[in-house]
Design a protein around this motif. Structure first.
Motif, PDB file in Angstrom:
ATOM      1  N   ILE A 243       0.617  -1.140   0.257  1.00  0.00           N
ATOM      2  CA  ILE A 243      -0.061   0.087  -0.010  1.00  0.00           C
ATOM      3  C   ILE A 243       0.703   1.234   0.005  1.00  0.00           C
ATOM      4  O   ILE A 243       1.863   1.574   1.012  1.00  0.00           O
ATOM      5  CB  ILE A 243      -0.748   0.129   1.225  1.00  0.00           C
ATOM      6  N   VAL A 244       0.753   2.015  -0.987  1.00  0.00           N
ATOM      7  CA  VAL A 244       1.576   3.268  -1.028  1.00  0.00           C
ATOM      8  C   VAL A 244       0.681   4.218  -0.715  1.00  0.00           C
ATOM      9  O   VAL A 244      -0.599   4.446  -1.336  1.00  0.00           O
ATOM     10  CB  VAL A 244       1.964   3.548  -2.685  1.00  0.00           C
ATOM     11  N   GLY A 245       0.896   5.223   0.074  1.00  0.00           N
ATOM     12  CA  GLY A 245       0.315   6.620   0.551  1.00  0.00           C
ATOM     13  C   GLY A 245       0.766   7.118   1.636  1.00  0.00           C
ATOM     14  O   GLY A 245       1.628   6.585   2.234  1.00  0.00           O
TER      15      GLY A 245
ATOM     16  N   LEU B 243      -0.920  -4.139  -5.555  1.00  0.00           N
ATOM     17  CA  LEU B 243      -0.323  -2.789  -5.156  1.00  0.00           C
ATOM     18  C   LEU B 243      -1.597  -1.524  -5.170  1.00  0.00           C
ATOM     19  O   LEU B 243      -2.240  -1.723  -6.245  1.00  0.00           O
ATOM     20  CB  LEU B 243       0.600  -2.345  -6.414  1.00  0.00           C
ATOM     21  N   ILE B 244      -1.650  -0.928  -4.103  1.00  0.00           N
ATOM     22  CA  ILE B 244      -2.940  -0.153  -3.936  1.00  0.00           C
ATOM     23  C   ILE B 244      -2.169   1.054  -3.371  1.00  0.00           C
ATOM     24  O   ILE B 244      -1.273   1.430  -2.842  1.00  0.00           O
ATOM     25  CB  ILE B 244      -3.598  -0.647  -2.659  1.00  0.00           C
ATOM     26  N   GLY B 245      -2.791   2.074  -4.304  1.00  0.00           N
ATOM     27  CA  GLY B 245      -2.453   3.584  -3.823  1.00  0.00           C
ATOM     28  C   GLY B 245      -3.612   4.060  -2.905  1.00  0.00           C
ATOM     29  O   GLY B 245      -4.744   4.372  -3.342  1.00  0.00           O
ATOM     30  N   TYR B 246      -3.329   4.476  -1.728  1.00  0.00           N
ATOM     31  CA  TYR B 246      -4.434   4.882  -0.769  1.00  0.00           C
ATOM     32  C   TYR B 246      -4.302   6.315  -0.664  1.00  0.00           C
ATOM     33  O   TYR B 246      -3.147   6.911   0.129  1.00  0.00           O
ATOM     34  CB  TYR B 246      -4.476   3.956   0.464  1.00  0.00           C
TER      35      TYR B 246
ATOM     36  N   LEU C   7       3.381   8.887 -16.895  1.00  0.00           N
ATOM     37  CA  LEU C   7       2.243   8.896 -15.906  1.00  0.00           C
ATOM     38  C   LEU C   7       1.415   7.695 -16.050  1.00  0.00           C
ATOM     39  O   LEU C   7       0.876   7.090 -14.909  1.00  0.00           O
ATOM     40  CB  LEU C   7       1.671  10.070 -15.782  1.00  0.00           C
ATOM     41  N   VAL C   8       0.743   7.731 -17.356  1.00  0.00           N
ATOM     42  CA  VAL C   8      -0.251   6.766 -17.793  1.00  0.00           C
ATOM     43  C   VAL C   8       0.426   5.133 -17.246  1.00  0.00           C
ATOM     44  O   VAL C   8      -0.326   4.369 -16.716  1.00  0.00           O
ATOM     45  CB  VAL C   8      -0.657   6.668 -18.894  1.00  0.00           C
ATOM     46  N   ALA C   9       1.527   5.111 -17.820  1.00  0.00           N
ATOM     47  CA  ALA C   9       2.152   3.576 -17.540  1.00  0.00           C
ATOM     48  C   ALA C   9       2.424   3.263 -15.999  1.00  0.00           C
ATOM     49  O   ALA C   9       2.181   2.399 -15.551  1.00  0.00           O
ATOM     50  CB  ALA C   9       3.454   3.714 -18.298  1.00  0.00           C
ATOM     51  N   TYR C  10       2.747   4.335 -15.241  1.00  0.00           N
ATOM     52  CA  TYR C  10       2.882   4.156 -13.653  1.00  0.00           C
ATOM     53  C   TYR C  10       1.428   3.887 -13.305  1.00  0.00           C
ATOM     54  O   TYR C  10       1.379   3.259 -12.079  1.00  0.00           O
ATOM     55  CB  TYR C  10       3.662   5.515 -13.199  1.00  0.00           C
ATOM     56  N   PHE C  11       0.419   4.728 -13.520  1.00  0.00           N
ATOM     57  CA  PHE C  11      -0.761   4.632 -13.094  1.00  0.00           C
ATOM     58  C   PHE C  11      -1.176   3.023 -13.100  1.00  0.00           C
ATOM     59  O   PHE C  11      -1.933   2.777 -12.484  1.00  0.00           O
ATOM     60  CB  PHE C  11      -1.838   5.467 -13.967  1.00  0.00           C
ATOM     61  N   LYS C  12      -0.938   2.469 -14.276  1.00  0.00           N
ATOM     62  CA  LYS C  12      -1.376   0.959 -14.724  1.00  0.00           C
ATOM     63  C   LYS C  12      -0.596   0.010 -13.691  1.00  0.00           C
ATOM     64  O   LYS C  12      -1.089  -1.076 -13.752  1.00  0.00           O
ATOM     65  CB  LYS C  12      -1.148   0.772 -16.269  1.00  0.00           C
ATOM     66  N   SER C  13       0.492   0.523 -12.923  1.00  0.00           N
ATOM     67  CA  SER C  13       1.239  -0.230 -12.231  1.00  0.00           C
ATOM     68  C   SER C  13       0.473  -0.543 -11.069  1.00  0.00           C
ATOM     69  O   SER C  13       0.552  -1.698 -10.226  1.00  0.00           O
ATOM     70  CB  SER C  13       2.407   0.394 -11.781  1.00  0.00           C
ATOM     71  N   PHE C  14      -0.539   0.105 -10.645  1.00  0.00           N
ATOM     72  CA  PHE C  14      -1.458  -0.052  -9.500  1.00  0.00           C
ATOM     73  C   PHE C  14      -2.785  -0.932  -9.660  1.00  0.00           C
ATOM     74  O   PHE C  14      -3.398  -0.661 -10.750  1.00  0.00           O
ATOM     75  CB  PHE C  14      -1.936   1.204  -9.010  1.00  0.00           C
ATOM     76  N   ASP C  15      -2.946  -1.931  -8.792  1.00  0.00           N
ATOM     77  CA  ASP C  15      -4.234  -2.552  -8.975  1.00  0.00           C
ATOM     78  C   ASP C  15      -5.343  -1.775  -8.630  1.00  0.00           C
ATOM     79  O   ASP C  15      -6.529  -2.104  -9.166  1.00  0.00           O
ATOM     80  CB  ASP C  15      -4.367  -3.610  -8.025  1.00  0.00           C
ATOM     81  N   ASP C  16      -5.157  -0.707  -7.774  1.00  0.00           N
ATOM     82  CA  ASP C  16      -6.504   0.174  -7.591  1.00  0.00           C
ATOM     83  C   ASP C  16      -5.653   1.648  -6.895  1.00  0.00           C
ATOM     84  O   ASP C  16      -4.830   1.584  -6.492  1.00  0.00           O
ATOM     85  CB  ASP C  16      -7.217  -0.103  -6.537  1.00  0.00           C
ATOM     86  N   LEU C  17      -6.192   2.752  -7.175  1.00  0.00           N
ATOM     87  CA  LEU C  17      -5.847   4.161  -6.732  1.00  0.00           C
ATOM     88  C   LEU C  17      -7.286   4.799  -6.107  1.00  0.00           C
ATOM     89  O   LEU C  17      -8.197   4.831  -6.577  1.00  0.00           O
ATOM     90  CB  LEU C  17      -5.296   4.818  -7.703  1.00  0.00           C
TER      91      LEU C  17
END
Length: 209
Positions: A60-62, A90-93, A110-120
């Motif tokens: 979890i990133v946040g 990988l979750i961005g909270y 940015l779009v590529a990095y966004f796609k690394s996350f299962d949810d944001l």
């Protein structure tokens, strides 16, 4: 010439004094937080892109300013999900930033990095709108994690010396340019009216609990 030299020496002394005061404040704050982590938090070793713990189900990133380049000293790959995690989610909270990431990273990255996350989820509306403009997906706004719990979690950690004291807590990151003492003045007025002490956490002289 003597006047100019005198002023330069005075300026340098003032700068050195401010630096030493700031350095002392940062070291003291670090000592407080390190002590709290050691006593109350169960943490893994500090992570970097080349040193990520294994065997976890989820990362979890946040939250606060993890995408703020001025706080992370530029691009930090861990906060953007750029590390080996095998099959872990990988979750961005409540991701937070001031938007300066757009000055460092291209839209494609940015779009590529966004796609690394299962949810944001995001803490600020501005970041959510940035994300939506790039991906067409509108994610949720989430509450700052410091506000997710209640006093039952913190009560056992409190220093008992505070139990019988009435006090007003003051904390602020930035002061108003046109009235720098406004918050302190209001707190002092309230404290005098209600028989309280005033404790200003902004100067970092108090421990976490």
């Amino acid at each position: 010439v003597k006047y100019v030299i005198k002023m330069l020496l005075k300026f340098q002394f003032k700068s050195l004094k401010n630096y030493l005061l700031e350095y002392y404040s940062v070291k003291r704050r670090s000592r407080f937080f390190q002590s709290f982590r050691k006593d109350f938090l169960h943490c893994t070793q500090e992570c970097s892109a080349s040193r990520i713990p294994n065997g976890l189900d989820c990362f979890i990133v946040g939250s606060d300013q993890v995408w703020g380049m001025h706080c992370t000293n530029g691009f930090d790959p861990v906060f953007w999900g750029q590390f080996e995690r095998n099959h872990a989610k990988l979750i961005g909270y409540a991701i937070s930033a001031n938007g300066d990431y757009k000055d460092y990273l291209s839209k494609d990255k940015l779009v590529a990095y966004f796609k690394s996350f299962d949810d944001l989820t995001f803490r600020e509306e501005k970041i959510r709108e940035d994300f939506f403009s790039m991906t067409g997906e509108r994610k949720q706004i989430a509450l700052d994690p410091t506000l997710l719990t209640d006093q039952n979690v913190w009560q056992p950690l409190l220093n008992k010396k505070w139990n019988d004291r009435k006090y007003v807590v003051v904390y602020q990151i930035r002061r108003l340019e046109h009235n720098k003492s406004m918050l302190e003045d209001k707190a002092q007025k309230y404290a005098e009216k209600n028989g309280c002490e005033v404790f200003d956490l902004s100067n970092m002289t108090y421990s976490v609990c």
